[in-house]
Design a protein around this motif. Structure first.
Motif, PDB file in Angstrom:
ATOM      1  N   ASP A 148       0.823  -1.215   0.000  1.00  0.00           N
ATOM      2  CA  ASP A 148       0.000   0.000   0.000  1.00  0.00           C
ATOM      3  C   ASP A 148       0.852   1.258   0.000  1.00  0.00           C
ATOM      4  O   ASP A 148       0.509   2.254  -0.638  1.00  0.00           O
ATOM      5  CB  ASP A 148      -0.924   0.000   1.223  1.00  0.00           C
ATOM      6  N   HIS A 149       1.957   1.239   0.740  1.00  0.00           N
ATOM      7  CA  HIS A 149       2.839   2.417   0.745  1.00  0.00           C
ATOM      8  C   HIS A 149       3.406   2.690  -0.639  1.00  0.00           C
ATOM      9  O   HIS A 149       3.460   3.834  -1.111  1.00  0.00           O
ATOM     10  CB  HIS A 149       3.970   2.208   1.746  1.00  0.00           C
ATOM     11  N   LYS A 151       2.142   1.737  -3.478  1.00  0.00           N
ATOM     12  CA  LYS A 151       1.047   2.203  -4.338  1.00  0.00           C
ATOM     13  C   LYS A 151       0.732   3.672  -4.059  1.00  0.00           C
ATOM     14  O   LYS A 151       0.524   4.462  -4.986  1.00  0.00           O
ATOM     15  CB  LYS A 151      -0.194   1.342  -4.085  1.00  0.00           C
ATOM     16  N   LEU A 152       0.703   4.046  -2.784  1.00  0.00           N
ATOM     17  CA  LEU A 152       0.374   5.428  -2.414  1.00  0.00           C
ATOM     18  C   LEU A 152       1.410   6.401  -2.951  1.00  0.00           C
ATOM     19  O   LEU A 152       1.075   7.478  -3.455  1.00  0.00           O
ATOM     20  CB  LEU A 152       0.258   5.542  -0.901  1.00  0.00           C
ATOM     21  N   GLN A 155       0.764   6.966  -6.533  1.00  0.00           N
ATOM     22  CA  GLN A 155      -0.438   7.794  -6.737  1.00  0.00           C
ATOM     23  C   GLN A 155      -0.167   9.251  -6.357  1.00  0.00           C
ATOM     24  O   GLN A 155      -0.667  10.166  -7.006  1.00  0.00           O
ATOM     25  CB  GLN A 155      -1.586   7.228  -5.895  1.00  0.00           C
ATOM     26  N   GLU A 163      -7.570   8.210  -5.995  1.00  0.00           N
ATOM     27  CA  GLU A 163      -6.942   6.917  -5.740  1.00  0.00           C
ATOM     28  C   GLU A 163      -6.123   6.962  -4.455  1.00  0.00           C
ATOM     29  O   GLU A 163      -6.117   6.014  -3.650  1.00  0.00           O
ATOM     30  CB  GLU A 163      -6.052   6.511  -6.923  1.00  0.00           C
ATOM     31  N   ALA A 164      -5.396   8.075  -4.235  1.00  0.00           N
ATOM     32  CA  ALA A 164      -4.586   8.205  -3.017  1.00  0.00           C
ATOM     33  C   ALA A 164      -5.471   8.187  -1.772  1.00  0.00           C
ATOM     34  O   ALA A 164      -5.112   7.609  -0.741  1.00  0.00           O
ATOM     35  CB  ALA A 164      -3.762   9.482  -3.061  1.00  0.00           C
ATOM     36  N   ASN A 166      -8.355   6.643  -1.424  1.00  0.00           N
ATOM     37  CA  ASN A 166      -8.792   5.277  -1.176  1.00  0.00           C
ATOM     38  C   ASN A 166      -7.687   4.446  -0.546  1.00  0.00           C
ATOM     39  O   ASN A 166      -7.918   3.628   0.353  1.00  0.00           O
ATOM     40  CB  ASN A 166      -9.253   4.630  -2.492  1.00  0.00           C
ATOM     41  N   THR A 167      -6.462   4.650  -1.054  1.00  0.00           N
ATOM     42  CA  THR A 167      -5.325   3.909  -0.483  1.00  0.00           C
ATOM     43  C   THR A 167      -5.093   4.292   0.958  1.00  0.00           C
ATOM     44  O   THR A 167      -4.795   3.450   1.810  1.00  0.00           O
ATOM     45  CB  THR A 167      -4.065   4.177  -1.316  1.00  0.00           C
ATOM     46  N   HIS A 170      -7.479   2.530   3.146  1.00  0.00           N
ATOM     47  CA  HIS A 170      -7.100   1.137   3.349  1.00  0.00           C
ATOM     48  C   HIS A 170      -5.950   1.025   4.339  1.00  0.00           C
ATOM     49  O   HIS A 170      -5.919   0.134   5.204  1.00  0.00           O
ATOM     50  CB  HIS A 170      -6.715   0.505   2.011  1.00  0.00           C
ATOM     51  N   ILE A 171      -4.995   1.948   4.237  1.00  0.00           N
ATOM     52  CA  ILE A 171      -3.872   1.968   5.190  1.00  0.00           C
ATOM     53  C   ILE A 171      -4.384   2.219   6.591  1.00  0.00           C
ATOM     54  O   ILE A 171      -3.908   1.616   7.567  1.00  0.00           O
ATOM     55  CB  ILE A 171      -2.841   3.033   4.770  1.00  0.00           C
TER      56      ILE A 171
END
Length: 578
Positions: A148-149, A151-152, A155, A163-164, A166-167, A170-171
């Motif tokens: 996730d990190h 991916k963030l 983004q 998108e950021a 949403n991530t 989730h984090i």
């Protein structure tokens, strides 16, 4: 009797020899049992409790990391993007991320140390399970977070806000799961802490019981020996104790009667000499306290190094002056003048002392005082100084009525009033002077500014003026009015100056209207809209006729209309005289 003049030391030695065996036994038992208690207590304080604290900090580090992550994202998402700030936020996030594992690793290390220590009883199975759960929780957190990190960060670099977001959500969910696991682990760890505490208490109670039994035996034997010497020493000891209590209560006029010539008699004589010295010291303290503020006197006695070394502190300084003093003093006799000034200083010093201020000195008809550490907390010094100023101003009507009676005249030859200036800032505190005579005082720009503000009252027709820093420290506890932006003599940069109108909620309707119109006029004045400013100041005068600041600003507007200010005029007024 000669036996009582010479035998106290011998009898004490006899008692000591009689008790030495029991003392050794008691000491050995106490050492053994205290050693065991010490080991248990050391484990509790240096392992159990720190391990629990590390787990608690792991929760905190998780929240700090979440905050750092959001700050990093916000920095990157803003437009334009500040790459340098983003890099700094990224470093903060990475540092917070590492601290979670560091706290967890410290907790595991301490738990393993408890398990490995064979000297102390502990639930090793439960502790091992806790250690494994900590490792599992951190491993799962790292496993779930890494993807996730990454991916963030992608983004964020691409500025994909949705998108950021949403991530991030989730984090946050992963972080909440981790915190819940740590909370459960902490609860189990707390049970182990309680169990260790109960073990320590149990061993301590056992040590107390054993020591108490042996001590009781020693007390019985000691009492038998004490009967041999009690008749000769109890009376002078009681007298000495009574004298000590009198000294503790502050009574230094009751010496002890010396009835023997043994060691206790010598002690009683020394005690009498001490009382005489204390009596003399108290006289000196009382006399000294009339010339220097008692707080300073006590501070110099308790901490003389402060006066010698000096310190820089943020303090609030007040200067108070009596207006019309010069013309009033011209028609007075020296005795009458001293009588008036002593009464004036007594009346005005009361509010300062009541609001925990320190009177530094009397200068002619002026009073210099200050508030600040170590006498009061820094956060309350500005408000206390302003409350003292209000209380002093409240004393003026009564003072104006009392002065003619003091002088035996019908009316004062000239009216008297107060001018007060207050400023807050860093000053140097310490003993200033020569090798022959020194004075504990404060020095610095704040002192000079307070003195200048006291004099500035004359120009604006006000009583109490305070600096910008003092106004910031007052908060909402007082009603203030910004008067002007001034650069007093000795200052190059102007600052806002405020009038203290009263305590919070104490303004009348006309005063509220006055403050509102004056603020409008001041804003128009600074914007060079002099017609609007004149109208606002005149409206202020309709609410409170003869308002000094409004009249002053109207006079200044008239000057500017005749001689307009330069193009670079910043709206501030620069004083060219003290």
């Amino acid at each position: 009797m000669p036996i009582f003049n010479q035998s106290i030391r011998r009898k004490i030695v006899g008692i000591a020899l009689g008790l030495i065996v029991l003392m050794l036994v008691t000491a050995i038992l106490s050492m053994v049992m205290s050693s065991q208690v010490g080991v248990l207590l050391d484990e509790l304080t240096n392992r159990y409790i720190p391990a629990y604290g590390d787990l608690a900090r792991a929760n905190i580090r998780s929240l700090e990391r979440a905050v750092a992550l959001r700050r990093m994202v916000m920095t990157k998402m803003q437009s334009p993007s500040d790459e340098e700030a983003y890099a700094a936020r990224l470093r903060e996030f990475e540092a917070a991320d590492r601290k979670i594992e560091e706290e967890a690793e410290r907790a595991r290390t301490l738990i393993n140390a408890i398990i490995d220590d064979t000297r102390t009883p502990s639930d090793n199975a439960a502790l091992a399970r806790i250690e494994t759960r900590i490792e599992t929780a951190v491993t799962e957190l790292r496993r779930d977070m890494n993807e996730d990190h990454a991916k963030l960060l992608k983004q964020v670099d691409a500025k994909q806000a949705a998108e950021a977001r949403n991530t991030l959500e989730h984090i946050d969910a992963i972080r909440d799961q981790f915190n819940q696991k740590i909370d459960l682990i902490r609860a189990d760890m707390l049970k182990q802490v309680y169990a260790s505490t109960s073990t320590v208490i149990g061993h301590q109670h056992q040590a107390i019981i054993v020591s108490g039994v042996v001590t009781l035996l020693a007390a019985v034997v000691g009492f038998a020996f004490a009967l041999l010497v009690s008749s000769g020493i109890t009376r002078p000891v009681r007298l000495l104790l009574a004298g000590t209590r009198e000294v503790e209560a502050g009574h230094f006029d009751k010496p002890i009667t010396v009835s023997t010539r043994d060691e206790i008699g010598e002690l009683a004589a020394a005690f009498n000499r001490m009382i005489e010295q204390l009596r003399q010291n108290e006289r000196i303290r009382e006399t000294f306290g009339r010339y220097i503020d008692p707080k300073v006197v006590q501070g110099l006695i308790d901490r003389p190094e402060v006066a010698i070394d000096g310190q820089r502190r943020v303090m609030t300084i007040m200067f108070c002056d009596m207006s019309g003093f010069t013309s009033m003093s011209e028609g007075m006799t020296p005795r009458g003048l001293v009588k008036v000034m002593n009464h004036y200083f007594t009346v005005m010093s009361g509010p300062i002392r009541n609001n925990r201020g320190v009177i530094d000195k009397y200068i002619g008809d002026a009073i210099m005082s200050y508030w600040g550490p170590p006498f009061i907390e820094e956060a309350e010094q500005a408000e206390l100084a302003c409350h003292a100023a209000i209380d002093m101003a409240d004393q003026v009507p009564a003072l104006q009525q009392q002065l003619p009676d003091l002088l035996g005249i019908r009316a004062m030859p000239a009216p008297c009033d107060l001018r007060i200036g207050i400023a807050t800032g860093e000053v140097l505190t310490g003993s200033i002077g020569s090798d022959l005579m020194m004075s504990f005082t404060v020095m610095g720009d704040a002192v000079n500014l307070a003195s200048r503000l006291e004099a500035v009252n004359k120009a604006y027709g006000t009583r109490i003026l305070i600096s910008q820093t003092t106004a910031d420290g007052v908060g909402s506890g007082l009603e203030l009015r910004e008067i002007d932006r001034l650069a007093v003599v000795g200052q190059s940069a102007p600052q806002a100056v405020f009038e203290v109108m009263g305590r919070a909620g104490a303004l009348t309707g006309p005063q509220e209207i006055l403050r509102t119109h004056y603020a409008e006029g001041l804003a128009a004045y600074r914007a060079r809209r002099f017609d609007d400013a004149r109208a606002a100041f005149n409206a202020a005068l309709e609410s409170v006729p003869a308002d000094g600041p409004s009249l002053t600003m109207l006079g200044r507007i008239a000057q500017f209309e005749a001689n307009p200010p330069t193009a670079d005029w910043d709206g501030a007024w620069r004083m060219d005289s003290k």
